[in-house]
Design an enzyme around this catalytic site. Structure first.
Site, PDB file in Angstrom:
ATOM      1  N   CYS A  44       0.800  -1.231   0.000  1.00 40.16           N
ATOM      2  CA  CYS A  44       0.000   0.000   0.000  1.00 40.16           C
ATOM      3  C   CYS A  44       0.825   1.270   0.000  1.00 40.16           C
ATOM      4  CB  CYS A  44      -0.952   0.024   1.206  1.00 40.16           C
ATOM      5  SG  CYS A  44      -0.164   0.377   2.793  1.00 40.16           S
ATOM      6  N   CYS A  49      -1.173  -1.362   5.999  1.00 38.77           N
ATOM      7  CA  CYS A  49      -1.524  -2.766   5.798  1.00 38.77           C
ATOM      8  C   CYS A  49      -0.579  -3.727   6.478  1.00 38.77           C
ATOM      9  CB  CYS A  49      -1.610  -3.096   4.307  1.00 38.77           C
ATOM     10  SG  CYS A  49      -0.003  -3.216   3.499  1.00 38.77           S
ATOM     11  N   VAL A 248      12.504  16.848  10.800  1.00 38.09           N
ATOM     12  CA  VAL A 248      11.675  15.648  10.752  1.00 38.09           C
ATOM     13  C   VAL A 248      11.898  14.855  12.028  1.00 38.09           C
ATOM     14  CG1 VAL A 248      11.711  15.515   8.254  1.00 38.09           C
ATOM     15  CG2 VAL A 248      13.421  14.274   9.546  1.00 38.09           C
ATOM     16  N   GLY A 250       9.703  11.243  13.206  1.00 36.04           N
ATOM     17  CA  GLY A 250       9.560   9.875  12.713  1.00 36.04           C
ATOM     18  C   GLY A 250       9.547   9.790  11.204  1.00 36.04           C
ATOM     19  N   GLY A 337       6.179  15.212  19.083  1.00 35.33           N
ATOM     20  CA  GLY A 337       6.488  16.487  18.431  1.00 35.33           C
ATOM     21  C   GLY A 337       6.066  16.514  16.984  1.00 35.33           C
ATOM     22  N   GLU A1234     -16.549 -18.421  -2.962  1.00 32.19           N
ATOM     23  CA  GLU A1234     -17.494 -17.310  -2.986  1.00 32.19           C
ATOM     24  C   GLU A1234     -18.703 -17.482  -2.066  1.00 32.19           C
ATOM     25  OE1 GLU A1234     -17.589 -15.472  -7.288  1.00 32.19           O
ATOM     26  OE2 GLU A1234     -17.424 -17.656  -7.412  1.00 32.19           O
TER      27      GLU A1234
END
Length: 1299
Positions: A44, A49, A248, A250, A337, A1234
């Protein structure tokens, strides 16, 4: 830190040193494309995910210990890993050196299907065990909250990991199996566990050399610079020299917001190594966190505090807030932060405002820091680039002060808040009146709101029920002018939070007993019941054999399309797609894109040598748009570049000018504007007018279901490799229909099919979504490869995959039903509409499938139904698990529910008296023999103790005001085999080699359903050899031509028949030798056959029946299917009346799979199908933004499939014993895959019962139409009550538009 350093880290124990690392590179890019460690999957790229989960370890020199944490490799910038050790799934275990217990138990408990999510699951649990050798039951579910699985339904994964517990599985699992339960762990699985000494040892170099973590470093590469200071003074020095450098923490926001949009700042300063920013301290007045403290570190620190009381403290509120921020993989790296200085969804910002947090800032050159109180006016973008957030100070609540916090997500688990709220309240000690109050709400507007008028109303007032009532009115008045979507619901949530907080306060003040709020805490468990025949062991079919690729899957060695190593001179393709829903294309300008770095060429409609149009209902869909686009995301062109990042960046530079045209999105719009395709279908039986006239009662209504996104874990991917001679081409692709794809590629390129070899090893999930929607990706990539005569790879980004591909058809039905007062049905008239999208595609076939689906369970003498296809400007709707049957089943069961409520009759009794019986003929002329539905129904009723549970639910609802329960059953019938005969055949090729090993190939596609495993079982059984001697490499159009599309849940039937046929041919050829060599081993027999020049290669062919069915010529009769499958489910659900949140307490399923080829695999299909259906019934809502013309969901970050917290808490599955009517030619088995999805209708019916109970408690009687999906919003608003009534007049300017 003036000179650039080398980036040093370890991967699976091996040292990596990079001299000039590009700060934009993510860990997943480096692992997959440089180290070729492809076990870490890119599903993703949103951190939502868990498929890319890895373990990161470092040595904390201050605490003198090794720290392990899980993280998402797709969100981890490589430069953040200096001085760390990364463990990927390849470092945990391998097929050569042995599997770790976590991996081997996934085999034993059948905890994998398509396998794309499995390596991430392994790493999440492996990391948990490295940190916690004595986990509690909740720890397992928490560890998996950040990992999604679309196949299994999670239950077997959870059980496998519980069994891996270092302290013994008896501590985590209930080992008291009921009589007859099949304990999957007892199955014979090779001893594959590796010794502990083989595990990767943390590098000694990282322990003995503190400079890796404690010395400031600088990395420069790709025109970008990364600074990692380790002290505040170094940080200020970097900022002074680089004032525009972006701070920055994380790096989650920087990655998501900037890197993918090509807006990455040239200079980045990572502050997570600054010691002064890692402070955590507390005293009786405040708790202080440095801005670089992660949420996980905060949670550990807060959990260790001993200053706790009965509740209502700052610590309690913080722990509640942190607990439901994202998942462990994110909490381990995201910082307080970074969170407060971002503008994303409000998780803790609301709590910061509530408790009056003080933020400390300091700039380079400032001698002393300055502070700011976190308030409504706080704007993280208003600070100068030189300002650094140093710490967050949180005032502790003192005597008679209380703090509460809550978050209501769309789906419990990893999810953003729909609304969150915090309450600070100070009580006068003498009078118990309110001295001060702050009530704040988040995620209603762009910033958290402090509701000042609530404070004004409360201060000076006593804590009374009347004040609670009055403040509810104030909250509504304060928020009613917001422009938020779901405004009424969000206001009710704000009121609900205040109500809950206030009631908790009452208990703390001993003014009253606390009402019971929220859902009942329950952990997941399950049981599976099936028979395993005990014969002379000559049959390998019927046995619960693990997936034949399970070892490779659990170790990350299983190869998917994008795992194939890069070819020399390979190019990446990125599509240029429509940004409008419906428009004329005026011009397309490629000039800026062609000048971008790495770009080699482009393709558009002019480059297609052959046919431009394709389509299952006839050529209608353009491969590349030329003068008009009819939906958002429609391909216009493609950009070819050396890397996928360069191709995607350049594609955004292509300038397309449009002239907008009117757009239609919904079924209602299409009906109003008569935007319909010509195709329709009708079924008539009896005389509908006579039936209505003869009925004592008639009832009319409307029933609607929404679209559903497949969200397969592996994105659509293709690799096209043109060869040097004779126009030959190899195509590696994740397609459900390789022969159909081969045909279309040949027509696009004007080359014969015998030059095109389409290869499919396996697919990481499909569910119908890779039958047709894979054609444009592969077709455009093939045109590009043809043009440049070089290998071309194209992998859809998740947001494009979701927004530009087809979904399950949204459906709307208008019905009129006639019946007698005793419940006997006489007549049913239906007009229903499918949202087909921009092109008809598979929609006519889906509509045809729905016709018998709605008429397959109940005997209705007079019946009339007509289906229509709506032409709209969304991507063409397509096949999805069930192929129209889930919508049909939902419609007929909803009608039965409405009739039962109208009559005041038991829903079960009504259905039982109208159900077909053995020997009846349905309205399509099929005689119902071996009609096992009633057996499934009665067994399910007994297994679930339905009558007892129904009474318990009634008692529970009487005793509980704020939570209600519902229980309901649902039957299902599914027919196997497509109506047209032309789609009911299969071929196979079986080769036996000199050593006796057997290689089989067939036309079916392995996409998680265990198809290849069953085929190997069949071959081993026919040939009388051990399973390990049979191998299946891949599906290839050169091996087995003109195969049929893998769908319809009977792929094992037809391909199994073909494999069986081929093996029987070889067995027959060997029979003469067997007679003369009765005691020879298999290998001796094969060597003798080779010596005797006996052909040991055979093709097999199988066709399933002789009569087809044409819905346009129903009067001619025929068989619309080969046989029926049956099932029944009973579900108990619980709802939070104040929020609409819900959970499944219990589900019992009994299913008829005949004599199962592999009962463990079939149970997994039942569980996974049911849970996917639960998503359709509840959380998976597809909405469209009409202004932009696009599907609003962009992936798992905001499209919520069920997670580990959303499965039945008690999940029992039984395979119907001694079930007759199976496919006798394939060992009396029946199809699966199904049908179980249809049984999730029981959940929706149970939710309706719970809602009706809530409405009854609020003085509202009668039936209620609950929309599908039954989202928390719809459930809450349906429950009604005083809070909802307060919002009646609130105007919603922005509507949620479901398709």
């Amino acid at each position: 830190m003036e000179e650039p350093s080398a980036l040093v880290f370890f991967v699976n124990g091996k040292k990596v040193s990079i001299d000039n690392p590009d700060p934009r590179i993510t860990l997943i890019q480096y692992l997959r494309r440089t180290l070729y460690l492809t076990g870490t999957k890119e599903a993703c790229s949103q951190g939502a995910c868990g498929a890319c989960t890895v373990m990161v370890s470092y040595y904390n020199h201050h605490q003198r210990k090794i720290v392990h944490y899980s993280c998402n490799a797709c969100l981890t910038l490589l430069c953040t890993l200096h001085g760390t050790a990364i463990t990927t799934v390849e470092g945990v275990g391998s097929t050569r050196n042995g599997l770790h217990t976590v991996q081997s138990n996934l085999l034993k408990y059948y905890g994998l299907q398509c396998g794309f999510c499995t390596p991430g699951m392994v790493m999440a649990m492996y990391t948990m065990f490295r940190n916690n050798t004595r986990p509690e039951a909740d720890d397992f579910e928490r560890a998996l909250e950040g990992n999604l699985c679309r196949c299994t339904g999670y239950r077997p994964i959870l059980e496998a990991f519980k069994s891996s517990c270092p302290k013994g599985k008896s501590c985590c699992m209930n080992m008291d199996n009921d009589e007859g339960e099949m304990n999957m762990a007892d199955q014979d699985v090779d001893n594959v566990n590796k010794h502990e000494s083989q595990e990767v040892i943390f590098p000694n170099e990282l322990q003995t050399n503190p400079s890796y973590r404690q010395t400031s470093v600088k990395f420069a590469g790709g025109g970008y610079t990364w600074y990692r200071p380790t002290s505040l003074s170094d940080l200020f020095r970097v900022k002074a020299n680089n004032p525009e450098a972006v701070v920055v923490m994380g790096a989650q926001s920087i990655l998501g917001s900037n890197i993918r949009n090509n807006k990455t700042p040239k200079d980045l300063v990572s502050c997570t190594g600054v010691l002064e920013l890692k402070v955590m301290k507390q005293d009786e007045n405040e708790i202080v966190f440095g801005s670089a403290v992660t949420f996980s570190e905060m949670e550990q620190f807060l959990s260790s505090l001993t200053l706790k009381d009965a509740g209502g403290t700052l610590v309690d509120a913080l722990l509640e807030g942190i607990r439901w921020i994202a998942a462990d993989q994110v909490r381990n790296v995201a910082t307080i932060g970074g969170h407060l200085m971002s503008t994303g969804p409000h998780d803790l910002q609301t709590l910061m405002m509530t408790c009056g947090a003080i933020l400390t800032f300091q700039s380079a050159g400032e001698k002393t820091p300055h502070t700011i109180k976190y308030s409504e006016g706080f704007d993280p973008n208003s600070f100068s680039p030189s300002s650094i957030l140093i710490s967050v100070r949180l005032p502790r609540n003192q005597k008679n002060e209380f703090i509460f916090f809550g978050k209501q997500p769309f789906r419990r688990g990893m999810d953003y808040a729909v609304v969150n709220a915090g309450l600070f309240i100070k009580i006068e000690e003498q009078s118990s009146g309110i001295k001060d109050m702050r009530f704040c709400v988040g995620n209603i507007e762009s910033k958290p709101r402090y509701l000042e008028n609530v404070t004004k109303k409360a201060i000076g007032s006593p804590c009374t029920e009347q004040l609670l009532e009055d403040i509810g009115d104030v909250i509504v008045q304060e928020l009613k002018n917001s422009r938020a979507k779901q405004l009424k619901y969000k206001i009710t949530l704000a009121c609900a939070f205040f109500f809950k907080f206030y009631k908790r306060l009452f208990k703390l003040l001993q003014l009253s007993e606390e009402d019971t709020f929220g859902l009942t805490p329950v952990h997941s468990s399950g049981a599976q019941f099936y028979d395993v025949p005990t014969d002379d062991n000559s049959h390998i079919v019927w046995q619960p054999v693990p997936h034949v690729s399970s070892k490779s899957i659990t170790t990350g060695e299983a190869v998917y399309v994008d795992d194939i190593p890069e070819y020399k001179k390979e190019l990446s393709l990125a599509l240029v797609s429509s940004s409008r829903a419906h428009a004329k294309i005026l011009s397309v300008d490629f000039s800026a894109a062609l000048e971008a770095p790495g770009v080699e060429d482009f393709v558009d409609y002019r480059d297609v040598p052959g046919e431009m149009l394709y389509g299952e209902s006839g050529p209608e869909t353009p491969l590349l748009a030329d003068n008009e686009v009819t939906h958002f995301g429609q391909p216009i062109a493609g950009i070819l570049a050396k890397t996928r990042e360069e191709a995607r960046a350049a594609a955004k530079l292509v300038k397309v000018e449009y002239e907008n045209l009117p757009a239609v999105f919904t079924i209602d719009d299409a009906i109003e504007k008569n935007s319909l395709f010509e195709f329709s279908n009708s079924t008539e039986q009896g005389n509908i007018e006579q039936g209505m006239t003869e009925s004592e009662v008639t009832l009319e209504g409307v029933i609607e279901t929404g679209a559903q996104e497949h969200l397969y874990m592996e994105p659509c991917s293709a690799l096209i490799c043109p060869k040097k001679e004779d126009k030959e081409m190899d195509i590696f692709v994740g397609s459900q229909d390789p022969s159909g794809l081969q045909k279309w590629i040949g027509q696009f390129l004007l080359i014969p099919c015998n030059r095109i070899n389409v290869k499919v090893k396996r697919i990481g999930g499909a569910f119908g979504g890779k039958a047709v929607d894979i054609i444009p990706l592969t077709g455009i990539a093939s045109v590009a490869a043809w043009k440049v005569n070089r290998p071309v790879r194209c992998v859809f980004q998740r947001d494009y995959d979701v927004r530009a591909t087809g979904k399950r058809h949204g459906t709307k039905a208008f019905y009129k039903v006639g019946f007698n007062k005793d419940g006997k049905l006489n007549a049913l008239s239906l007009q229903f509409y499918l949202n087909a999208g921009a092109f008809s595609g598979l929609s006519p076939l889906v509509l045809n499938q729905m016709m018998p689906g709605m008429a397959s369970i109940y005997k209705i003498p007079h019946y009339s139904s007509t289906g229509h296809l709506c032409k709209t400007n969304i991507p063409s709707s397509t096949a999805m698990r069930g192929f129209g049957m889930p919508q049909a089943h939902f419609i007929i069961q909803s009608i039965m529910f409405d009739v039962s409520k109208h009559l005041g009759m038991s829903l079960n009794r009504l259905r039982e008296m109208n159900t077909f019986r053995e020997g009846d003929t349905d309205m399509y002329g099929k005689v119902l023999s071996d009609f096992n539905l009633i057996r499934c129904w009665e067994d399910c009723k007994k297994q679930s103790n339905f009558n007892t549970v129904e009474k318990e639910v009634t008692d529970f609802n009487r005793d509980n005001k704020w939570r209600k329960r519902g229980v309901a059953m649902s039957p299902c019938i599914f027919f196997f085999g497509y109506p047209p005969l032309s789609a009911n055949y299969a071929g196979a090729l079986v080769n036996v080699y000199k050593d006796g090993s057997v290689l089989i190939s067939h036309g079916g596609i392995e996409m998680g359903q265990g198809l290849h495993t069953k085929m190997c079982q069949i071959a081993a059984t026919v040939l009388g050899i051990p399973l390990h001697q049979v191998h299946l490499c891949e599906t290839s159009t050169h091996s087995v031509p003109h195969s049929t599309e893998s769908g319809g849940s009977f792929v094992a039937d037809i391909n199994g028949g073909a494999v069986k046929n081929a093996c029987e041919v070889i067995k027959e050829r060997l029979s003469v030798l067997k007679e003369t060599m009765p005691n020879a081993s298999w290998t001796e027999l094969i060597n003798a056959a080779i010596f005797s020049r006996i052909n040991l290669s055979a093709t097999g062919f199988y066709k399933s029946r002789d009569k087809g069915y044409n819905f346009k010529k129903q009067e001619e009769g025929g068989d619309y299917c080969l046989y029926h499958g049956y099932g029944a489910a009973c579900t108990v659900t619980e709802i939070d009346v104040l929020t609409g949140e819900n959970q499944i307490l219990k589900t019992d399923i009994v299913f008829d799979v005949g004599k199962s080829l592999n009962p463990a695999i079939d149970v997994g299909q039942i569980e996974g199908g049911f849970v996917q259906g639960c998503g359709m019934m509840t959380s998976e809502q597809v909405t469209v933004n009409p202004e932009a013309g696009l599907i609003e969901a962009c992936g798992p970050i905001n499209y919520k499939i069920p997670g580990i917290r959303n499965i039945p808490k008690d999940f029992k599955v039984t395979l119907l014993k001694e079930a007759a009517g199976g496919h006798k030619e394939v060992y009396s088995s029946k199809g699966i895959g199904e049908p179980p999805l249809l049984l999730a209708v029981s959940l929706h019916l149970a939710l309706r019962e719970a809602v009706i109970a809530a409405r009854k408690a609020n003085g509202l009687s009668g039936n209620y139409r609950l929309e599908c999906p039954a989202t928390p919003e719809r459930i809450r608003m349906a429950c009604a009550g005083p809070i909802v009534e307060k919002c009646r007049d609130v105007k919603e300017e922005r509507k949620v538009i479901q398709v």
